[in-house]
Scaffold this motif. Structure first.
Motif, PDB file in Angstrom:
ATOM      1  N   ILE A 113       0.850  -1.199   0.000  1.00  0.00           N
ATOM      2  CA  ILE A 113       0.000   0.000   0.000  1.00  0.00           C
ATOM      3  C   ILE A 113       0.884   1.247   0.000  1.00  0.00           C
ATOM      4  O   ILE A 113       1.935   1.274   0.645  1.00  0.00           O
ATOM      5  CB  ILE A 113      -0.949  -0.006   1.222  1.00  0.00           C
ATOM      6  N   VAL A 114       0.457   2.248  -0.759  1.00  0.00           N
ATOM      7  CA  VAL A 114       1.130   3.562  -0.714  1.00  0.00           C
ATOM      8  C   VAL A 114       0.338   4.412   0.281  1.00  0.00           C
ATOM      9  O   VAL A 114      -0.823   4.759   0.035  1.00  0.00           O
ATOM     10  CB  VAL A 114       1.161   4.227  -2.106  1.00  0.00           C
ATOM     11  N   ALA A 115       0.950   4.685   1.429  1.00  0.00           N
ATOM     12  CA  ALA A 115       0.237   5.335   2.542  1.00  0.00           C
ATOM     13  C   ALA A 115       0.528   6.839   2.565  1.00  0.00           C
ATOM     14  O   ALA A 115       1.683   7.252   2.682  1.00  0.00           O
ATOM     15  CB  ALA A 115       0.662   4.700   3.870  1.00  0.00           C
ATOM     16  N   VAL A 148       5.854   5.320   1.218  1.00  0.00           N
ATOM     17  CA  VAL A 148       5.378   6.635   1.679  1.00  0.00           C
ATOM     18  C   VAL A 148       5.998   7.720   0.796  1.00  0.00           C
ATOM     19  O   VAL A 148       6.911   7.457   0.015  1.00  0.00           O
ATOM     20  CB  VAL A 148       5.736   6.890   3.171  1.00  0.00           C
ATOM     21  N   ALA A 149       5.498   8.939   0.936  1.00  0.00           N
ATOM     22  CA  ALA A 149       5.965  10.041   0.098  1.00  0.00           C
ATOM     23  C   ALA A 149       7.123  10.784   0.754  1.00  0.00           C
ATOM     24  O   ALA A 149       7.197  10.890   1.979  1.00  0.00           O
ATOM     25  CB  ALA A 149       4.809  11.015  -0.156  1.00  0.00           C
ATOM     26  N   HIS A 155       7.981  19.522   1.719  1.00  0.00           N
ATOM     27  CA  HIS A 155       6.519  19.450   1.608  1.00  0.00           C
ATOM     28  C   HIS A 155       5.941  20.861   1.649  1.00  0.00           C
ATOM     29  O   HIS A 155       6.373  21.693   2.447  1.00  0.00           O
ATOM     30  CB  HIS A 155       5.970  18.618   2.780  1.00  0.00           C
ATOM     31  N   PRO A 156       4.960  21.157   0.760  1.00  0.00           N
ATOM     32  CA  PRO A 156       4.394  22.514   0.712  1.00  0.00           C
ATOM     33  C   PRO A 156       3.922  23.047   2.063  1.00  0.00           C
ATOM     34  O   PRO A 156       3.924  24.250   2.303  1.00  0.00           O
ATOM     35  CB  PRO A 156       3.206  22.368  -0.245  1.00  0.00           C
ATOM     36  N   GLU A 157       3.518  22.148   2.993  1.00  0.00           N
ATOM     37  CA  GLU A 157       2.998  22.620   4.286  1.00  0.00           C
ATOM     38  C   GLU A 157       4.035  22.568   5.414  1.00  0.00           C
ATOM     39  O   GLU A 157       3.749  22.978   6.535  1.00  0.00           O
ATOM     40  CB  GLU A 157       1.786  21.772   4.701  1.00  0.00           C
ATOM     41  N   ARG A 178       9.743   1.885   1.934  1.00  0.00           N
ATOM     42  CA  ARG A 178      10.502   2.767   1.040  1.00  0.00           C
ATOM     43  C   ARG A 178       9.825   4.127   0.996  1.00  0.00           C
ATOM     44  O   ARG A 178       8.646   4.239   1.348  1.00  0.00           O
ATOM     45  CB  ARG A 178      10.570   2.190  -0.375  1.00  0.00           C
ATOM     46  N   ALA A 179      10.584   5.133   0.555  1.00  0.00           N
ATOM     47  CA  ALA A 179       9.997   6.451   0.311  1.00  0.00           C
ATOM     48  C   ALA A 179      10.103   6.742  -1.180  1.00  0.00           C
ATOM     49  O   ALA A 179      11.127   6.463  -1.802  1.00  0.00           O
ATOM     50  CB  ALA A 179      10.753   7.518   1.104  1.00  0.00           C
ATOM     51  N   ILE A 180       9.022   7.268  -1.744  1.00  0.00           N
ATOM     52  CA  ILE A 180       9.026   7.668  -3.161  1.00  0.00           C
ATOM     53  C   ILE A 180       8.947   9.190  -3.194  1.00  0.00           C
ATOM     54  O   ILE A 180       8.077   9.775  -2.539  1.00  0.00           O
ATOM     55  CB  ILE A 180       7.808   7.067  -3.904  1.00  0.00           C
ATOM     56  N   THR A 181       9.845   9.827  -3.936  1.00  0.00           N
ATOM     57  CA  THR A 181       9.834  11.286  -3.914  1.00  0.00           C
ATOM     58  C   THR A 181       8.775  11.847  -4.850  1.00  0.00           C
ATOM     59  O   THR A 181       8.388  11.223  -5.833  1.00  0.00           O
ATOM     60  CB  THR A 181      11.189  11.900  -4.344  1.00  0.00           C
TER      61      THR A 181
END
Length: 296
Positions: A113-115, A148-149, A155-157, A178-181
């Motif tokens: 899952i991409v959370a 995850v991202a 991150h914009p916020e 893993r992290a995906i940019t």
């Protein structure tokens, strides 16, 4: 061309021709029309022989889009050998709903899952629930693989780059695989970010998200929204091609291939492609990286 320069190019090509362990993954979104449905499945058929590590399917906040995500995931499972990873966001669902979705996905055979936290709708207060909470919840239900991202340009916020890194570390500590940019065009920004992750003790793969561009105006909109820097050289590459889609496609493929080659030379072995449901450019980049059907 100087002899030294020729040697450098030869060395780069030699290095790329010997790349053996490149892994790729592709992102798709649920189609919202008959035509887009056809385009999506043609793209999946075209890219499937490249044996991606997984394909992810994005997810809209409203339940109609969520249902479409489910049906795309189901069809990928039924009709292909691909590992399908649905995106899941927590801003629009209670913990109990998320637990039910997790169980439902596990029963369907989904193991990845991409959370994501998801975008908070305008006018609503920050829910004080974060992607790390979703990762934890999913891991309590089943031993999912979880992507995850990550945000090389912050991150914009996020209040600053450091708090953004702390947040990524929380997600990894909660069990992310893993992290995906987010997509980027400034390679140095990605490499600096990767170094900072390593220095912070984030020990998972930081997979670069590559967006092959054919529509420059659309890219500017995406970039503004995501606060991604569009370098001047990219602007010049597309300047004057507003009415020339064929050349834009060639230029877009070239830009993404060059970026991917440099990243591969810097030791990147996993790439994630934001396909926008189209196969041609992602297929061409994979080919240039040596990822070919029947070979990997």
């Amino acid at each position: 061309m100087s002899f030294h320069h020729a040697q450098q190019i030869e060395a780069l090509n030699e290095r790329l021709s010997s790349l053996k362990d490149i892994n790729v993954s592709f992102e798709f979104f649920p189609p919202n029309s008959e035509t887009m449905e056809q385009t999506l499945w043609q793209s999946i058929e075209r890219l499937a022989p490249l044996k991606p590590k997984f394909v992810s399917v994005t997810y809209g906040a409203n339940s109609g889009v969520r249902d479409r995500t489910h049906s795309v995931i189901e069809r990928i499972h039924q009709q292909t050998d691909l590992q399908a990873a649905p995106h899941l966001t927590l801003v629009d669902a209670s913990d109990e709903e998320l637990r039910q979705l997790a169980r439902q996905y596990w029963q369907q055979g989904v193991r990845h899952i991409v959370a994501l936290r998801g975008d908070v709708p305008d006018g609503q207060p920050n829910p004080n629930r974060y992607a790390a909470d979703l990762v934890r919840l999913l891991k309590q239900e089943h031993d999912f693989e979880i992507s995850v991202a990550a945000y090389p340009e912050v991150h914009p916020e996020a209040s600053c780059g450091q708090s953004d890194l702390v947040n990524l570390k929380r997600k990894v500590d909660a069990g992310a695989t893993r992290a995906i940019t987010q997509f980027f065009f400034d390679i140095e920004a990605y490499l600096r970010f990767r170094d900072r992750c390593a220095a912070t003790g984030i020990d998972v793969e930081i997979v670069p998200g590559i967006l092959p561009v054919t529509n420059y105006q659309q890219l500017l909109k995406f970039s503004q929204f995501a606060k991604v820097r569009v370098p001047n050289w990219l602007h010049h590459m597309f300047d004057g091609l507003e009415d020339d889609a064929a050349t834009r496609k060639l230029v877009g493929a070239n830009v993404a291939i060059e970026m991917s080659k440099v990243l591969a030379k810097e030791g990147v072995s996993d790439f994630h492609f934001y396909t926008l449901n189209r196969a041609e450019l992602s297929y061409a980049i994979c080919h240039a990286l040596g990822v070919r059907s029947g070979l990997n």
